[in-house]
Write a protein that holds these residues in place. Sequence first.
Motif, PDB file in Angstrom:
ATOM      1  N   ASP A   1       0.782  -1.223   0.030  1.00  0.00           N
ATOM      2  CA  ASP A   1       0.150  -0.104   0.092  1.00  0.00           C
ATOM      3  C   ASP A   1       1.027   1.157   0.002  1.00  0.00           C
ATOM      4  OD1 ASP A   1      -2.946   1.082   0.896  1.00  0.00           O
ATOM      5  OD2 ASP A   1      -1.384   2.331   2.153  1.00  0.00           O
ATOM      6  N   ALA A   2       0.308   2.321  -0.591  1.00  0.00           N
ATOM      7  CA  ALA A   2       1.283   3.536  -0.606  1.00  0.00           C
ATOM      8  C   ALA A   2       1.672   4.160   0.738  1.00  0.00           C
ATOM      9  CB  ALA A   2       0.391   4.691  -1.478  1.00  0.00           C
TER      10      ALA A   2
ATOM     11  N   SER B   1       5.518   3.803   1.971  1.00  0.00           N
ATOM     12  CA  SER B   1       6.337   5.179   2.359  1.00  0.00           C
ATOM     13  C   SER B   1       6.944   4.980   3.715  1.00  0.00           C
ATOM     14  CB  SER B   1       5.514   6.291   1.916  1.00  0.00           C
ATOM     15  OG  SER B   1       4.510   6.111   2.702  1.00  0.00           O
TER      16      SER B   1
ATOM     17  N   SER C   1      -0.074  10.399   0.668  1.00  0.00           N
ATOM     18  CA  SER C   1      -0.395   9.204  -0.309  1.00  0.00           C
ATOM     19  C   SER C   1      -1.687   8.575  -0.206  1.00  0.00           C
ATOM     20  CB  SER C   1       0.769   8.123   0.537  1.00  0.00           C
ATOM     21  OG  SER C   1       0.277   7.744   1.962  1.00  0.00           O
TER      22      SER C   1
ATOM     23  N   GLU D   1      -4.275  10.242  -0.620  1.00  0.00           N
ATOM     24  CA  GLU D   1      -4.954  11.301  -1.450  1.00  0.00           C
ATOM     25  C   GLU D   1      -4.399  11.141  -2.993  1.00  0.00           C
ATOM     26  OE1 GLU D   1      -5.092  15.172   0.201  1.00  0.00           O
ATOM     27  OE2 GLU D   1      -5.475  14.636   1.923  1.00  0.00           O
ATOM     28  N   TRP D   2      -3.107  10.757  -3.153  1.00  0.00           N
ATOM     29  CA  TRP D   2      -2.335  10.612  -4.362  1.00  0.00           C
ATOM     30  C   TRP D   2      -2.711   9.392  -5.131  1.00  0.00           C
ATOM     31  CZ3 TRP D   2       2.847  13.419  -2.532  1.00  0.00           C
ATOM     32  CH2 TRP D   2       2.679  14.456  -2.414  1.00  0.00           C
ATOM     33  N   TRP D   3      -2.807   8.363  -4.167  1.00  0.00           N
ATOM     34  CA  TRP D   3      -2.987   7.119  -4.990  1.00  0.00           C
ATOM     35  C   TRP D   3      -4.058   6.354  -4.389  1.00  0.00           C
ATOM     36  CZ3 TRP D   3       2.224   8.461  -3.106  1.00  0.00           C
ATOM     37  CH2 TRP D   3       3.071   9.075  -4.245  1.00  0.00           C
ATOM     38  N   TYR D   4      -4.579   5.186  -4.959  1.00  0.00           N
ATOM     39  CA  TYR D   4      -5.357   4.321  -4.368  1.00  0.00           C
ATOM     40  C   TYR D   4      -4.825   3.778  -3.578  1.00  0.00           C
ATOM     41  CZ  TYR D   4      -8.567   0.475  -4.037  1.00  0.00           C
ATOM     42  OH  TYR D   4      -9.423  -0.587  -3.402  1.00  0.00           O
ATOM     43  N   THR D   5      -5.549   3.654  -2.176  1.00  0.00           N
ATOM     44  CA  THR D   5      -4.874   2.906  -1.088  1.00  0.00           C
ATOM     45  C   THR D   5      -6.031   2.400  -0.212  1.00  0.00           C
ATOM     46  OG1 THR D   5      -3.406   3.234   0.855  1.00  0.00           O
ATOM     47  CG2 THR D   5      -4.771   5.114  -0.052  1.00  0.00           C
TER      48      THR D   5
END
Length: 245
Positions: A126-127, A131, A176, A178-182
């Motif tokens: 997951d993003a 991270s 993360s 908000e920027w990527w699907y997670t």
Amino acid sequence: MWAFINKLRSPKWFYAISARLQPWFWALAAILIVTGTVWGLAFAPADYQQGNSFRIIYVHVPAAFLAQSIFVSMAVAGFVFMVWKIKVADMAATVMAPLGAAMTFVSLFSGAVWGVPTWGTWWMWDARLTSMLILLFLYLGVIALRGAFSSRDSGSRAASVLAMVGVINIPIIKYSVEWWYTLHQPATFTVTGRAAMPTEMWVPLLIMVLGFYSFFIALTLMRTRNEILRRESNKRWVRELAQET
């Protein structure tokens, strides 16, 4: 501000002022963490979807907040050390790194435990999780760099540069979701937004967050004082202090 920066140039001044501040932060940390733990585990209502498994949030969220904040603090301390050559800033950055790594590990581990009943698995790439794992590697890199050079100053400069460069990972962690699907849920509460949970659930969480930060400050003051004594052991005031004790 400049007067404070000039005072930081004196390890003796920091050693003295931290002696007065440290007990207050230890007491505050103990009160807040005990209060938040009892309230969160015993009195907060169960979540309507996750049941009692959500209670790990009272460790997971404060640890994640602190892991990110400590790295930012290390980057700021590294900048102060690189620009103004203030030794106390480097000492503080040195002692922060192990606690930051520990908090990152606690965040990852508690998140994995929480993921089993929530997602049905211990880990996903997951993003947010990825991270945070990168943050742990950055902490380990900073710690390793300090011991990789024969010269302490060279190790300090290398570690400071890595912290200042690696801080770019912090906004990636924050945004993360908000920027990527997670699969990771958005922030539980924000400074400006409305909390995503009832008051009786987020208040003990806020108390735990404040308790973790108080613990961080108290531990950093204590360990920085020890680092000052170790590095300044040849100074007259340290020898005199040792004779008094």
